[in-house]
Design a protein around this motif. Sequence first.
Motif, PDB file in Angstrom:
ATOM      1  N   GLY A  87      24.648  10.416   8.620  1.00  8.33           N
ATOM      2  CA  GLY A  87      25.013   9.159   7.967  1.00  8.33           C
ATOM      3  C   GLY A  87      25.229   8.031   8.958  1.00  8.33           C
ATOM      4  N   TYR A  88      25.904   8.344  10.050  1.00  7.12           N
ATOM      5  CA  TYR A  88      26.139   7.329  11.081  1.00  7.12           C
ATOM      6  C   TYR A  88      24.825   6.896  11.736  1.00  7.12           C
ATOM      7  CZ  TYR A  88      31.170   8.336  10.769  1.00  7.12           C
ATOM      8  OH  TYR A  88      32.456   8.473  10.338  1.00  7.12           O
ATOM      9  N   ILE A  89      23.912   7.847  11.908  1.00  7.13           N
ATOM     10  CA  ILE A  89      22.604   7.513  12.489  1.00  7.13           C
ATOM     11  C   ILE A  89      21.867   6.535  11.577  1.00  7.13           C
ATOM     12  CG2 ILE A  89      20.310   8.424  13.031  1.00  7.13           C
ATOM     13  CD1 ILE A  89      21.692  10.980  14.039  1.00  7.13           C
ATOM     14  N   GLN A  90      21.882   6.806  10.289  1.00 10.88           N
ATOM     15  CA  GLN A  90      21.211   5.904   9.350  1.00 10.88           C
ATOM     16  C   GLN A  90      21.898   4.536   9.308  1.00 10.88           C
ATOM     17  OE1 GLN A  90      18.247   6.530   8.068  1.00 10.88           O
ATOM     18  NE2 GLN A  90      18.425   8.474   9.221  1.00 10.88           N
ATOM     19  N   ASP A  91      23.227   4.544   9.432  1.00 13.62           N
ATOM     20  CA  ASP A  91      23.958   3.270   9.486  1.00 13.62           C
ATOM     21  C   ASP A  91      23.535   2.457  10.702  1.00 13.62           C
ATOM     22  OD1 ASP A  91      25.340   3.853   7.193  1.00 13.62           O
ATOM     23  OD2 ASP A  91      27.175   4.517   8.200  1.00 13.62           O
ATOM     24  N   LEU A  92      23.361   3.132  11.823  1.00 14.27           N
ATOM     25  CA  LEU A  92      22.965   2.426  13.047  1.00 14.27           C
ATOM     26  C   LEU A  92      21.530   1.922  12.938  1.00 14.27           C
ATOM     27  CD1 LEU A  92      23.648   1.421  15.820  1.00 14.27           C
ATOM     28  CD2 LEU A  92      23.222   3.713  16.758  1.00 14.27           C
ATOM     29  N   MET A  93      20.653   2.710  12.328  1.00 12.64           N
ATOM     30  CA  MET A  93      19.276   2.255  12.101  1.00 12.64           C
ATOM     31  C   MET A  93      19.279   0.962  11.271  1.00 12.64           C
ATOM     32  SD  MET A  93      16.805   4.208  13.375  1.00 12.64           S
ATOM     33  CE  MET A  93      16.448   5.883  13.933  1.00 12.64           C
ATOM     34  N   SER A  94      20.102   0.973  10.222  1.00 13.75           N
ATOM     35  CA  SER A  94      20.211  -0.198   9.351  1.00 13.75           C
ATOM     36  C   SER A  94      20.794  -1.392  10.107  1.00 13.75           C
ATOM     37  CB  SER A  94      21.090   0.140   8.142  1.00 13.75           C
ATOM     38  OG  SER A  94      21.260  -0.991   7.313  1.00 13.75           O
ATOM     39  N   LEU A  95      21.768  -1.118  10.962  1.00 15.35           N
ATOM     40  CA  LEU A  95      22.380  -2.193  11.750  1.00 15.35           C
ATOM     41  C   LEU A  95      21.341  -2.854  12.652  1.00 15.35           C
ATOM     42  CD1 LEU A  95      25.777  -2.457  13.411  1.00 15.35           C
ATOM     43  CD2 LEU A  95      23.801  -2.506  14.942  1.00 15.35           C
ATOM     44  N   TYR A  96      20.476  -2.052  13.273  1.00 14.42           N
ATOM     45  CA  TYR A  96      19.429  -2.615  14.131  1.00 14.42           C
ATOM     46  C   TYR A  96      18.528  -3.548  13.331  1.00 14.42           C
ATOM     47  CZ  TYR A  96      20.616   0.697  17.878  1.00 14.42           C
ATOM     48  OH  TYR A  96      21.251   1.401  18.874  1.00 14.42           O
ATOM     49  N   ASP A  97      18.131  -3.124  12.139  1.00 15.70           N
ATOM     50  CA  ASP A  97      17.287  -3.973  11.293  1.00 15.70           C
ATOM     51  C   ASP A  97      18.011  -5.272  10.919  1.00 15.70           C
ATOM     52  OD1 ASP A  97      15.039  -2.321  11.200  1.00 15.70           O
ATOM     53  OD2 ASP A  97      15.832  -1.154   9.519  1.00 15.70           O
ATOM     54  N   ASN A  98      19.274  -5.156  10.563  1.00 17.42           N
ATOM     55  CA  ASN A  98      20.041  -6.319  10.137  1.00 17.42           C
ATOM     56  C   ASN A  98      20.349  -7.286  11.286  1.00 17.42           C
ATOM     57  OD1 ASN A  98      20.181  -5.756   7.385  1.00 17.42           O
ATOM     58  ND2 ASN A  98      21.981  -4.447   7.626  1.00 17.42           N
ATOM     59  N   SER A  99      20.389  -6.767  12.489  1.00 11.62           N
ATOM     60  CA  SER A  99      20.650  -7.652  13.637  1.00 11.62           C
ATOM     61  C   SER A  99      19.555  -8.706  13.738  1.00 11.62           C
ATOM     62  CB  SER A  99      20.740  -6.841  14.934  1.00 11.62           C
ATOM     63  OG  SER A  99      19.474  -6.275  15.279  1.00 11.62           O
ATOM     64  N   LEU A 100      18.333  -8.282  13.491  1.00 11.85           N
ATOM     65  CA  LEU A 100      17.201  -9.213  13.548  1.00 11.85           C
ATOM     66  C   LEU A 100      17.184 -10.134  12.322  1.00 11.85           C
ATOM     67  CD1 LEU A 100      14.774  -9.826  15.382  1.00 11.85           C
ATOM     68  CD2 LEU A 100      13.433  -8.239  14.022  1.00 11.85           C
ATOM     69  N   LYS A 101      17.670  -9.615  11.215  1.00  9.66           N
ATOM     70  CA  LYS A 101      17.710 -10.402   9.977  1.00  9.66           C
ATOM     71  C   LYS A 101      18.728 -11.541  10.062  1.00  9.66           C
ATOM     72  CE  LYS A 101      18.953  -9.930   5.065  1.00  9.66           C
ATOM     73  NZ  LYS A 101      19.377  -8.955   4.012  1.00  9.66           N
ATOM     74  N   PHE A 102      19.923 -11.225  10.560  1.00  6.18           N
ATOM     75  CA  PHE A 102      20.995 -12.220  10.565  1.00  6.18           C
ATOM     76  C   PHE A 102      21.078 -13.040  11.853  1.00  6.18           C
ATOM     77  CE2 PHE A 102      22.587  -9.129   7.374  1.00  6.18           C
ATOM     78  CZ  PHE A 102      22.708 -10.007   6.299  1.00  6.18           C
TER      79      PHE A 102
END
Length: 456
Positions: A87-102
Amino acid sequence: MKKKHYLTMIAILMSMGLSMAQAQNPECMTNLSIYAEHAKVKNYDAAYEPWKMVYESCPDINKANFSYGEKILSHKIKNSSGADKDGYIQDLMSLYDNSLKFFPQKFSKAGVAIDKALLSYDNKMASNDQLYDMLGTAFQGDKKNFKNPKALYLYFSSLVDLHGAGKKDLQEVFDVYDDVTEKVEDENKKLTAIVTKLLPKDSLGTLTSKEKRQLRAATTNSKSYGKIAGSIDSKLGALADCGNLIPLYQKSYEAKKGDVKWVKRAVGRMFSKDCTDDPLFSTMVELQAELDPSADVYVYLGTLKTKSGDSKGAIADFNKAVELEADSYRKSNILYKIATTVRRSSKSQARSYALKAIDANSSNGKAYLLIANLYAGSANACGTTAFEKRAIYWKAADMARKAGRVDPSLSGRANQSAASYAAKAPTKEMIFSAAMAGKTVTFKCWVGGSVKVPNL
């Protein structure tokens, strides 16, 4: 007055990149402050809940949501297992994507793709096919920001493994090898420029605190690129031997002979791997001369003339190569190539070209290493006594150490060479027996100059 003060505060917050909704959300601001303080002292467990609240409610309130968020989630991944870890790995994957978004101005496409690929690799979630595809897409799509040394190595390493499994052809291996090594060289060039600029001030002890940090960072990163460059060459290994190169280029010649980039890379690789005795090298050099009569061509023509015994013609071609190249960095590399070619016939001439290479680019550590090797190879010709002959190794060691100072990416090789040479120099017992401590040994061979014997 109160209304005016309130509006002023809102304006200030908005100027910091906060939206009106976020400026009016004191809970986000409070928790941002709380988790940042915990994260600063690496108390990531305490930082997790307040960070999670801010990240989910106000993701674009501050870049810290992503820079500290990565550290917080990486800590959670490291200290968990099973479903929690996944779960934490998927959260971090999502965070990487969102870093570029925001924060598209703060994060790059290549950087995000690399972070996701390395997270997958480190947690054994990606096959070689997947890793190569992820990193290849990132490299081709955003080469400028593809700087991570580990990612550069894995991009190439996964391809070599795929070739070994029969999934990729050898030409693709060579193409990516050239792309990756050129990128490593380009990034290290920027770092050695910083080192070259700051070394004189460092020797005088006049660096500012900021400059000390810059020099330390440039040196460390350059060393990292040096290690990766060595690993990449080791991974390529025997695939680039003449026995593989020549048949591949013979097979591709008719289809590729009009491709300037392919011709130049093929000739350059045959030259660097010393495949210059094969008739194909001569054919390819002539072809490159027709397609792109650049400075490098004259280095290769000079090499062919050297092999045929036309030393006068070779020197003319070498000098033409230097004359044609205007860029000091590339000129230095050309002079170094010439030095490596003429060393077989004249150590003195090789040193002359190596010194010119250093004049053109003072961070050319390879030229210093070449001179060190030339000195070490002349030990038996420089002195009448065993002590005098071995003293040349002090001079060789000094040159090797200089290589590592001007180009930290070579520090591993340079330190190893310096230690090897120093071990061959006169021992303390020899210095004592010869009563030479603190005295000077002068070299009357082609090396010239002198060296001071260490005090006991």
